[in-house]
Design an enzyme around this catalytic site. Sequence first.
Site, PDB file in Angstrom:
ATOM      1  N   LYS A  84       3.532 -15.393   2.783  1.00 54.43           N
ATOM      2  CA  LYS A  84       3.561 -16.172   1.542  1.00 54.43           C
ATOM      3  C   LYS A  84       5.027 -16.435   1.204  1.00 54.43           C
ATOM      4  O   LYS A  84       5.527 -16.106   0.128  1.00 54.43           O
ATOM      5  CB  LYS A  84       2.845 -15.401   0.417  1.00 54.43           C
ATOM      6  CG  LYS A  84       2.505 -16.246  -0.809  1.00 54.43           C
ATOM      7  CD  LYS A  84       1.550 -17.380  -0.530  1.00 54.43           C
ATOM      8  CE  LYS A  84       1.185 -18.100  -1.831  1.00 54.43           C
ATOM      9  NZ  LYS A  84       0.456 -19.354  -1.581  1.00 54.43           N
ATOM     10  N   ASP A 134     -11.357  -8.851   7.331  1.00 55.39           N
ATOM     11  CA  ASP A 134     -12.758  -8.816   6.890  1.00 55.39           C
ATOM     12  C   ASP A 134     -13.349 -10.219   6.837  1.00 55.39           C
ATOM     13  O   ASP A 134     -14.532 -10.419   7.138  1.00 55.39           O
ATOM     14  CB  ASP A 134     -12.864  -8.151   5.516  1.00 55.39           C
ATOM     15  CG  ASP A 134     -12.868  -6.633   5.609  1.00 55.39           C
ATOM     16  OD1 ASP A 134     -12.821  -6.115   6.735  1.00 55.39           O
ATOM     17  OD2 ASP A 134     -12.921  -5.973   4.569  1.00 55.39           O
ATOM     18  N   TYR A 155       0.809  -1.211   0.000  1.00 54.22           N
ATOM     19  CA  TYR A 155       0.000   0.000   0.000  1.00 54.22           C
ATOM     20  C   TYR A 155       0.848   1.269   0.000  1.00 54.22           C
ATOM     21  O   TYR A 155       0.361   2.342  -0.342  1.00 54.22           O
ATOM     22  CB  TYR A 155      -0.941   0.027   1.201  1.00 54.22           C
ATOM     23  CG  TYR A 155      -2.017  -1.033   1.171  1.00 54.22           C
ATOM     24  CD1 TYR A 155      -2.252  -1.798   0.045  1.00 54.22           C
ATOM     25  CD2 TYR A 155      -2.804  -1.277   2.284  1.00 54.22           C
ATOM     26  CE1 TYR A 155      -3.235  -2.767   0.022  1.00 54.22           C
ATOM     27  CE2 TYR A 155      -3.796  -2.244   2.278  1.00 54.22           C
ATOM     28  CZ  TYR A 155      -4.003  -2.990   1.141  1.00 54.22           C
ATOM     29  OH  TYR A 155      -4.977  -3.953   1.120  1.00 54.22           O
ATOM     30  N   ASP A 167      -5.518  -6.839   5.772  1.00 59.58           N
ATOM     31  CA  ASP A 167      -6.719  -6.167   5.275  1.00 59.58           C
ATOM     32  C   ASP A 167      -7.768  -7.196   4.856  1.00 59.58           C
ATOM     33  O   ASP A 167      -8.951  -7.095   5.204  1.00 59.58           O
ATOM     34  CB  ASP A 167      -6.332  -5.282   4.090  1.00 59.58           C
ATOM     35  CG  ASP A 167      -7.419  -4.305   3.691  1.00 59.58           C
ATOM     36  OD1 ASP A 167      -8.499  -4.307   4.319  1.00 59.58           O
ATOM     37  OD2 ASP A 167      -7.211  -3.545   2.742  1.00 59.58           O
TER      38      ASP A 167
END
Length: 368
Positions: free
Chosen positions: A193, A253, A143, A249
Site C-alpha cells: 500500500k 484466505d 502483528y 493473512d
Amino acid sequence: MQTLHRVAVLPGDGVGPEVTAQAVKALKTIEQVIGPAFRLQNGMIGGCAVEATTVPLPAETIAVCNNAEAILLGAVGGPQWDSKRPEVRPEQGLLQLRQRLGLYVNLRPAKVLDSLINMSALKPDLVRGTDLVIVRELMGGIYFGNPRGIFAKNGERMGINTEVYREHEVERIAHRAFQLARTRRRKVTSVDKANVLETSRLWREVVTRIARSYPDVELSHLYVDSCAMRLIDRPTSFDVILTNNMFGDILSDEAAMLTGSIGLLPSASLGEHAALYEPVHGSAPDIAGRNRANPVGAIASVAMMLRYSFRMEAIAEAVETAIEKILKRGVRTPELPGRKRPVTTSRMGDLIAEEIKKLLKSSKFRAA
C-alpha cells in the site's frame, strides 16, 4: 543406511488431532513402502497445553521442536479459551513458536482442481487453471510491532498497533519469493500500500532492488486493494504473490476460497533452520471428535514437508497426486458436496494412504 528424519507432531485442539492422525498415516505409508524412516515425537500446543500446563507453549514442546527437522501441526484454539488473558490464549502458542524458531516465510498455495471446480465461489471458466502461491512475511509488521496495547488517555481508551518493517526483513522474504518463482512460472507480484504507508514504500523499494538479482523473473507491483479485486477478476494471472504479514493473512484466505474449501489447503512456515507445516483451516470445534473433518489440508501439508524440509520432490508429488486421484473419484468428507455418500475423516485418510502406496510401488515412480 536408512535415512532418519525427526518430525515433531503437535496435534493441538479441536479437529487437529483427527486430521493430524491422517497426515501421520501418510508418512507411515511412505516409510513402509520405500523408507526413509520418520521418528515422530508428540508435543502439546494451544488450548490443550493451557489446560495441562497453564501455558500455550510448554517448555517440553519447545524442546521437542528444537530437536526436530520439521514440525507437523494440527490446529489451535476454541471458544472455551476465548476469555483467557491474551498471553495465555491458545493462538499465542503458535505465535511464540514462530518467533522462537525464526519462521519468517509463510507459503500458502491455492490450486483449483478440475474435480472440484464447481465448488468454487466463482464461475468455472474464471478459476480454471488457477495455481498460485502467496509468500507472506510472517515475523514482522503490525502483528509484532511496538508500541501496542489498549491505553487510557484523557478519559478515553485507545487501541494502538504499530506497523514496523526493517530492510533486512523485506530483503530475506523477497529472496525467498524470487527463488520460488524460478521453480514455477517466473512471475512475482509484490503487494503493498505504497500510496499511503511508509512501510510499504520501503517494501516496494527493497523488492525492486532485490529483483535485479533475478533478471529471469518478471516483477510487478499491485496495491493490496487492487490485488484483492484481481484475485476475483483474474485469478489465473497470478503465479507468486509476495506480501507483508497482515495483507498476506487476508489475501491468502481470499485465495483459498477460489478453490472451494479452506479445508483442502496446506501451508508451510519456513525459517533458516526450522519449518512448520499445517493445514490452513481452524480447529472447527463444532465438529471435533465426530470423525467428520476434512484431512486433505493436513495430508497436503505432509507433501510440502517432503518437498521443502526433506527435498523429496518425487514423493511429495506422489502424495499430491494421490489426493487428486481420490478427489477425482468423487470421494468427499461431509462438508464437500459430491455424488457419493460422504466418508469419515479416517476413511479419507485410509483411501489417500492406499493410493500413495500404489503410486510409490508403480514403475513410473521407480523410474523417476
